[in-house]
Design a protein around this motif. Structure first.
Motif, PDB file in Angstrom:
ATOM      1  N   GLY A 239      42.156  -5.294 -66.942  1.00  0.00           N
ATOM      2  CA  GLY A 239      41.139  -6.317 -67.089  1.00  0.00           C
ATOM      3  C   GLY A 239      41.040  -6.815 -68.521  1.00  0.00           C
ATOM      4  O   GLY A 239      40.979  -8.024 -68.767  1.00  0.00           O
ATOM      5  N   VAL A 240      41.048  -5.883 -69.472  1.00  0.00           N
ATOM      6  CA  VAL A 240      40.997  -6.257 -70.893  1.00  0.00           C
ATOM      7  C   VAL A 240      42.263  -7.017 -71.290  1.00  0.00           C
ATOM      8  O   VAL A 240      42.200  -8.049 -71.972  1.00  0.00           O
ATOM      9  CB  VAL A 240      40.815  -5.007 -71.771  1.00  0.00           C
ATOM     10  N   ALA A 241      43.419  -6.528 -70.861  1.00  0.00           N
ATOM     11  CA  ALA A 241      44.690  -7.175 -71.207  1.00  0.00           C
ATOM     12  C   ALA A 241      44.765  -8.577 -70.620  1.00  0.00           C
ATOM     13  O   ALA A 241      45.239  -9.522 -71.278  1.00  0.00           O
ATOM     14  CB  ALA A 241      45.855  -6.329 -70.696  1.00  0.00           C
ATOM     15  N   GLY A 242      44.300  -8.735 -69.382  1.00  0.00           N
ATOM     16  CA  GLY A 242      44.316 -10.061 -68.772  1.00  0.00           C
ATOM     17  C   GLY A 242      43.425 -11.042 -69.518  1.00  0.00           C
ATOM     18  O   GLY A 242      43.797 -12.207 -69.722  1.00  0.00           O
ATOM     19  N   LEU A 243      42.250 -10.584 -69.938  1.00  0.00           N
ATOM     20  CA  LEU A 243      41.346 -11.462 -70.685  1.00  0.00           C
ATOM     21  C   LEU A 243      41.937 -11.827 -72.036  1.00  0.00           C
ATOM     22  O   LEU A 243      41.800 -12.961 -72.497  1.00  0.00           O
ATOM     23  CB  LEU A 243      39.995 -10.771 -70.862  1.00  0.00           C
ATOM     24  N   ARG A 244      42.627 -10.881 -72.678  1.00  0.00           N
ATOM     25  CA  ARG A 244      43.297 -11.189 -73.945  1.00  0.00           C
ATOM     26  C   ARG A 244      44.367 -12.256 -73.732  1.00  0.00           C
ATOM     27  O   ARG A 244      44.527 -13.166 -74.546  1.00  0.00           O
ATOM     28  CB  ARG A 244      43.956  -9.932 -74.518  1.00  0.00           C
ATOM     29  N   ARG A 245      45.124 -12.120 -72.657  1.00  0.00           N
ATOM     30  CA  ARG A 245      46.172 -13.092 -72.342  1.00  0.00           C
ATOM     31  C   ARG A 245      45.580 -14.489 -72.164  1.00  0.00           C
ATOM     32  O   ARG A 245      46.117 -15.481 -72.659  1.00  0.00           O
ATOM     33  CB  ARG A 245      46.894 -12.679 -71.063  1.00  0.00           C
ATOM     34  N   ILE A 246      44.470 -14.569 -71.430  1.00  0.00           N
ATOM     35  CA  ILE A 246      43.869 -15.872 -71.141  1.00  0.00           C
ATOM     36  C   ILE A 246      43.303 -16.516 -72.400  1.00  0.00           C
ATOM     37  O   ILE A 246      43.518 -17.698 -72.667  1.00  0.00           O
ATOM     38  CB  ILE A 246      42.767 -15.718 -70.080  1.00  0.00           C
ATOM     39  N   LEU A 247      42.581 -15.728 -73.207  1.00  0.00           N
ATOM     40  CA  LEU A 247      41.931 -16.286 -74.389  1.00  0.00           C
ATOM     41  C   LEU A 247      42.910 -16.562 -75.520  1.00  0.00           C
ATOM     42  O   LEU A 247      42.819 -17.576 -76.199  1.00  0.00           O
ATOM     43  CB  LEU A 247      40.842 -15.328 -74.878  1.00  0.00           C
ATOM     44  N   GLY A 248      43.854 -15.623 -75.724  1.00  0.00           N
ATOM     45  CA  GLY A 248      44.753 -15.765 -76.859  1.00  0.00           C
ATOM     46  C   GLY A 248      46.125 -16.270 -76.525  1.00  0.00           C
ATOM     47  O   GLY A 248      46.857 -16.741 -77.406  1.00  0.00           O
ATOM     48  N   PRO A 256      52.997  -9.088 -77.459  1.00  0.00           N
ATOM     49  CA  PRO A 256      54.269  -8.470 -77.063  1.00  0.00           C
ATOM     50  C   PRO A 256      54.119  -7.220 -76.203  1.00  0.00           C
ATOM     51  O   PRO A 256      54.996  -6.925 -75.395  1.00  0.00           O
ATOM     52  CB  PRO A 256      54.921  -8.128 -78.420  1.00  0.00           C
ATOM     53  N   SER A 257      53.025  -6.475 -76.373  1.00  0.00           N
ATOM     54  CA  SER A 257      52.873  -5.219 -75.636  1.00  0.00           C
ATOM     55  C   SER A 257      51.934  -5.333 -74.440  1.00  0.00           C
ATOM     56  O   SER A 257      51.735  -4.355 -73.724  1.00  0.00           O
ATOM     57  CB  SER A 257      52.353  -4.120 -76.572  1.00  0.00           C
ATOM     58  N   LEU A 258      51.360  -6.511 -74.200  1.00  0.00           N
ATOM     59  CA  LEU A 258      50.433  -6.677 -73.092  1.00  0.00           C
ATOM     60  C   LEU A 258      51.174  -6.927 -71.788  1.00  0.00           C
ATOM     61  O   LEU A 258      52.206  -7.607 -71.777  1.00  0.00           O
ATOM     62  CB  LEU A 258      49.483  -7.853 -73.358  1.00  0.00           C
ATOM     63  N   PRO A 259      50.662  -6.423 -70.668  1.00  0.00           N
ATOM     64  CA  PRO A 259      51.249  -6.785 -69.367  1.00  0.00           C
ATOM     65  C   PRO A 259      51.085  -8.277 -69.108  1.00  0.00           C
ATOM     66  O   PRO A 259      50.180  -8.920 -69.652  1.00  0.00           O
ATOM     67  CB  PRO A 259      50.435  -5.953 -68.368  1.00  0.00           C
ATOM     68  N   GLU A 260      51.945  -8.826 -68.281  1.00  0.00           N
ATOM     69  CA  GLU A 260      51.826 -10.225 -67.921  1.00  0.00           C
ATOM     70  C   GLU A 260      50.541 -10.459 -67.132  1.00  0.00           C
ATOM     71  O   GLU A 260      50.010  -9.545 -66.492  1.00  0.00           O
ATOM     72  CB  GLU A 260      53.030 -10.669 -67.106  1.00  0.00           C
ATOM     73  N   LEU A 261      50.067 -11.690 -67.159  1.00  0.00           N
ATOM     74  CA  LEU A 261      48.784 -12.009 -66.527  1.00  0.00           C
ATOM     75  C   LEU A 261      48.803 -11.738 -65.023  1.00  0.00           C
ATOM     76  O   LEU A 261      47.828 -11.225 -64.469  1.00  0.00           O
ATOM     77  CB  LEU A 261      48.416 -13.464 -66.797  1.00  0.00           C
ATOM     78  N   ASP A 262      49.916 -12.076 -64.352  1.00  0.00           N
ATOM     79  CA  ASP A 262      49.964 -11.848 -62.909  1.00  0.00           C
ATOM     80  C   ASP A 262      49.944 -10.350 -62.580  1.00  0.00           C
ATOM     81  O   ASP A 262      49.366  -9.930 -61.570  1.00  0.00           O
ATOM     82  CB  ASP A 262      51.190 -12.521 -62.292  1.00  0.00           C
ATOM     83  N   VAL A 263      50.557  -9.542 -63.445  1.00  0.00           N
ATOM     84  CA  VAL A 263      50.522  -8.088 -63.255  1.00  0.00           C
ATOM     85  C   VAL A 263      49.093  -7.581 -63.405  1.00  0.00           C
ATOM     86  O   VAL A 263      48.615  -6.750 -62.606  1.00  0.00           O
ATOM     87  CB  VAL A 263      51.456  -7.382 -64.256  1.00  0.00           C
ATOM     88  N   CYS A 264      48.393  -8.086 -64.404  1.00  0.00           N
ATOM     89  CA  CYS A 264      47.003  -7.674 -64.629  1.00  0.00           C
ATOM     90  C   CYS A 264      46.133  -8.061 -63.437  1.00  0.00           C
ATOM     91  O   CYS A 264      45.310  -7.262 -62.970  1.00  0.00           O
ATOM     92  CB  CYS A 264      46.466  -8.325 -65.904  1.00  0.00           C
ATOM     93  N   ALA A 265      46.303  -9.284 -62.944  1.00  0.00           N
ATOM     94  CA  ALA A 265      45.493  -9.762 -61.823  1.00  0.00           C
ATOM     95  C   ALA A 265      45.731  -8.918 -60.572  1.00  0.00           C
ATOM     96  O   ALA A 265      44.788  -8.543 -59.866  1.00  0.00           O
ATOM     97  CB  ALA A 265      45.789 -11.233 -61.549  1.00  0.00           C
ATOM     98  N   ARG A 266      46.989  -8.607 -60.298  1.00  0.00           N
ATOM     99  CA  ARG A 266      47.300  -7.803 -59.114  1.00  0.00           C
ATOM    100  C   ARG A 266      46.722  -6.390 -59.240  1.00  0.00           C
ATOM    101  O   ARG A 266      46.197  -5.836 -58.262  1.00  0.00           O
ATOM    102  CB  ARG A 266      48.809  -7.744 -58.889  1.00  0.00           C
ATOM    103  N   ALA A 267      46.829  -5.806 -60.435  1.00  0.00           N
ATOM    104  CA  ALA A 267      46.321  -4.453 -60.639  1.00  0.00           C
ATOM    105  C   ALA A 267      44.808  -4.388 -60.426  1.00  0.00           C
ATOM    106  O   ALA A 267      44.295  -3.482 -59.757  1.00  0.00           O
ATOM    107  CB  ALA A 267      46.678  -3.961 -62.041  1.00  0.00           C
ATOM    108  N   VAL A 268      44.088  -5.368 -60.981  1.00  0.00           N
ATOM    109  CA  VAL A 268      42.628  -5.375 -60.832  1.00  0.00           C
ATOM    110  C   VAL A 268      42.238  -5.668 -59.389  1.00  0.00           C
ATOM    111  O   VAL A 268      41.294  -5.072 -58.850  1.00  0.00           O
ATOM    112  CB  VAL A 268      42.005  -6.408 -61.792  1.00  0.00           C
ATOM    113  N   ALA A 269      42.960  -6.583 -58.721  1.00  0.00           N
ATOM    114  CA  ALA A 269      42.654  -6.917 -57.333  1.00  0.00           C
ATOM    115  C   ALA A 269      42.887  -5.722 -56.412  1.00  0.00           C
ATOM    116  O   ALA A 269      42.068  -5.433 -55.521  1.00  0.00           O
ATOM    117  CB  ALA A 269      43.494  -8.108 -56.882  1.00  0.00           C
TER     118      ALA A 269
END
Length: 290
Positions: A239-248, A256-269
């Motif tokens: 959830g934190v990584a996805g929000l970082r991706r969206i904002l930044g 470089p070390s954050l999961p991709e947004l779609d990976v974050c969304a699937r994990a939280v869902a």
């Protein structure tokens, strides 16, 4: 005088009576959604009737962000971050998630209060299925957390993030998924407890490590291997990584070390669906009574 009468067909009479009876019988699906919507609306009404709750829910994380972020300043930055990067920038998504987490989890305290007041027993005795009760409570808590997180999200430009309408709506969608997962987690614990004090003690013990090991305070890239392993299994970290991706975006301090947004969304869902199923299973067991 003979009069011809139309013979009465017993089958037609039974059919008409059956149709009338079906018309009077409430549709199960309508009962489900009516109960869920009513309980969710009730949670929102209770929230807006408590201004101090709104102020403390947003004000405390905001003060925490300003004090801790300004205190660390430029003395902390991720290895991938540019020189001179400020901790206020890095810490902001974590504070938004902190707001959402506490709002979502502690909104489920209403389950304990409703049980002690006798309201919950009345709801369970109604024709509404327990799954509707679960969904209504979880949706109410989710919306409360979303409102508080969305209000704090408006301060993103002051933390150095660009906030367009598209990124704001996408962030709200992501916060909704995270809020739903966290509220479901709180439901599982609150349903089995009859003491608000006990709920506070258990959740505080669980929530702070959950948040600290989410990448909100420090990145996984520089942590010990066992901490990285725990963070990889923590749904809130996505959830934190996805929000970082969206904002930044790609300019995020940790991109470089954050999961991709779609990976974050699937994990939280997936976490939300699993916890929802756990909540329904928990509610299907006999509820505690005073």
């Amino acid at each position: 005088e003979d009069r011809t009468r139309t013979p009465v067909n017993p089958g037609n009479t039974e059919k008409r009576n059956s149709n009338r009876q079906d018309a009077k019988t409430p549709n199960t699906l309508n009962i489900f959604w009516l109960a869920a919507a009513t309980l969710a609306t009730r949670e929102l009404q209770r929230f807006f009737r408590q201004p101090s709750r709104i102020l403390s829910a947003v004000g405390t994380p905001l003060l925490f962000w300003l004090v801790m972020g300004s205190g660390l300043g430029t003395s902390f930055r991720p290895a991938e971050g540019p020189p001179g990067a400020h901790f206020l920038n890095y810490f902001f998504p974590g504070v938004v998630m902190l707001t959402v987490m506490f709002a979502a989890i502690f909104s489920t305290i209403s389950i304990i209060e409703d049980r002690n007041a006798g309201f919950l027993q009345g709801v369970l005795a109604s024709p509404a299925p327990r799954s509707a009760v679960v969904l209504g409570k979880i949706l109410g808590g989710t919306l409360i957390a979303l409102i508080q997180g969305g209000a704090l999200l408006l301060l993103a430009p002051s933390a150095g993030f660009g906030l367009s309408l598209a990124s704001f709506l996408l962030s709200l969608s992501f916060l909704f998924l995270t809020s739903f997962s966290l509220t479901s987690l709180g439901f599982v614990f609150a349903w089995r407890m009859d003491s608000v004090q006990g709920f506070h003690a258990v959740m505080n013990l669980l929530l702070m490590p959950l948040w600290m090991l989410s990448g909100a305070v420090f990145p996984a890239s520089g942590a010990s291997p066992w901490v990285q392993a725990v963070m990889a299994l923590n749904p809130l970290a996505y959830g934190v990584a996805g929000l970082r991706r969206i904002l930044g975006g790609e300019n995020s301090l940790q991109a470089p070390s954050l999961p991709e947004l779609d990976v974050c969304a699937r994990a939280v869902a997936v976490a939300g669906l699993v916890l929802l199923a756990g909540s329904i299973w928990t509610a299907s067991r006999p509820a505690k009574t005073r």
